[in-house]
Design an enzyme around this catalytic site. Structure first.
Site, short mmCIF file in Angstrom:
data_model
loop_
_atom_site.label_atom_id
_atom_site.label_comp_id
_atom_site.label_asym_id
_atom_site.label_seq_id
_atom_site.Cartn_x
_atom_site.Cartn_y
_atom_site.Cartn_z
CE1 TYR A 134 -3.08 3.00 0.42
CE2 TYR A 134 -3.61 2.25 2.63
CZ TYR A 134 -3.80 3.13 1.59
OH TYR A 134 -4.72 4.13 1.71
CE LYS A 162 -5.99 2.03 -1.40
NZ LYS A 162 -6.59 2.29 -0.08
#
Length: 296
Positions: A134, A162
């Protein structure tokens, strides 16, 4: 592991006394599964993990696993300020039956890229689970450089990222040059059409807590049907809401307000985040009602 689809970072409902509202959480989970999202993330930013105790985070892992394990893929957010706490949360989630983990840079301490790499490898060695990275330096204070990503080659558990920087150039590089190493997941909601156009097949989207059908439809059009014209029409409907969420500075509050309007009361955010004022609620409600007025 395949990270295709709509991944919802699930809100954490609170009672008026501030305690976790597990009954409301069950309603949210059943609604999301019923509306066809592909995976649930427990312990993400939208779930206010930073405002929860370690014990509360584990209680959430248990509650969702008990209700949803075997019905939908479960991802555990294990970010913390220390490697040891991330490992503790990760081991707990793995034992509870979670399928994969979401790993961001430890926040506030701002590790160097070398330290970030050591952190990621330690988590991988200890947990041996599929990992979605992330990258959100605006929140964590630490970017995930391409050199950091290069150093993860040969580590098969690092399977997705992400991407939440907002950089279209970086998204191009990830989707075109790193596709064999990592699956790119859209982490900037107002750029989702661009992500899908450039080959992304995954979207981690907070607004799917209360607009799951619209998010699933957009994924279906762009990724499954490869109909970008249809996808653009759907994205145009969503864009005013996504722009409000990304630009309003009150993302978690807006998501919870959206749940409220959608018939899923989840309470307000924990302090230091304060509730929306009347003007903000009114503007949000207008945007929401304009969007759902076009539902089929």
């Amino acid at each position: 592991m395949n990270f295709d689809g709509i991944w919802t970072p699930v809100v954490t409902p609170f009672n008026q006394d501030g305690a976790i509202n597990f009954a409301a959480l069950r309603e949210v989970i059943d609604s999301l599964i019923g509306d066809g999202v592909h995976g649930l993330i427990i312990g993400g930013t939208t779930g206010e993990y930073y405002a929860l105790s370690n014990a509360e985070r584990k209680q959430l892992f248990d509650a969702v696993a008990e209700q949803a394990k075997g019905r939908i893929t479960l991802m555990a957010g294990i970010n913390a300020t220390s490697t040891e706490e991330s490992l503790d949360l990760g081991r707990y989630a793995k034992a509870a039956g979670y399928d994969c983990i979401l790993l961001a840079a430890p926040y506030y301490c701002q590790p160097t890229q070398e330290e970030l790499l050591a952190h990621a490898l330690c988590v991988d060695d200890a947990l041996d689970m599929p990992i979605m990275l992330y990258n959100f330096p605006a929140r964590t204070g630490t970017p995930m450089s391409f050199e950091f990503i290069d150093a993860l080659k040969g580590r098969p558990n690092f399977q997705a990222i992400k991407e939440s920087t907002g950089s279209i150039e970086r998204m191009h590089t990830l989707t075109q040059e790193y596709a064999d190493q990592l699956q790119t997941s859209c982490g900037m909601d107002d750029q989702v059409l661009e992500y899908f156009t450039w080959g992304a097949r995954s979207w981690v989207c907070g607004a799917s807590n209360f607009l799951a059908r619209e998010h699933v439809a957009l994924y279906q059009a762009c990724v499954v049907e490869q109909d970008m014209l249809k996808g653009r029409q759907l994205a145009q409907r969503l864009l005013p809401m996504l722009n409000l969420l990304e630009g309003g500075g009150k993302f978690c509050q807006y998501i919870k307000q959206g749940c409220e309007l959608a018939g899923l009361p989840v309470g307000v955010t924990r302090r230091p985040l304060l509730p929306l004022n009347d003007a903000e609620k009114s503007a949000f409600k207008q945007t929401y009602e304009q969007l759902i007025a076009h539902r089929g």
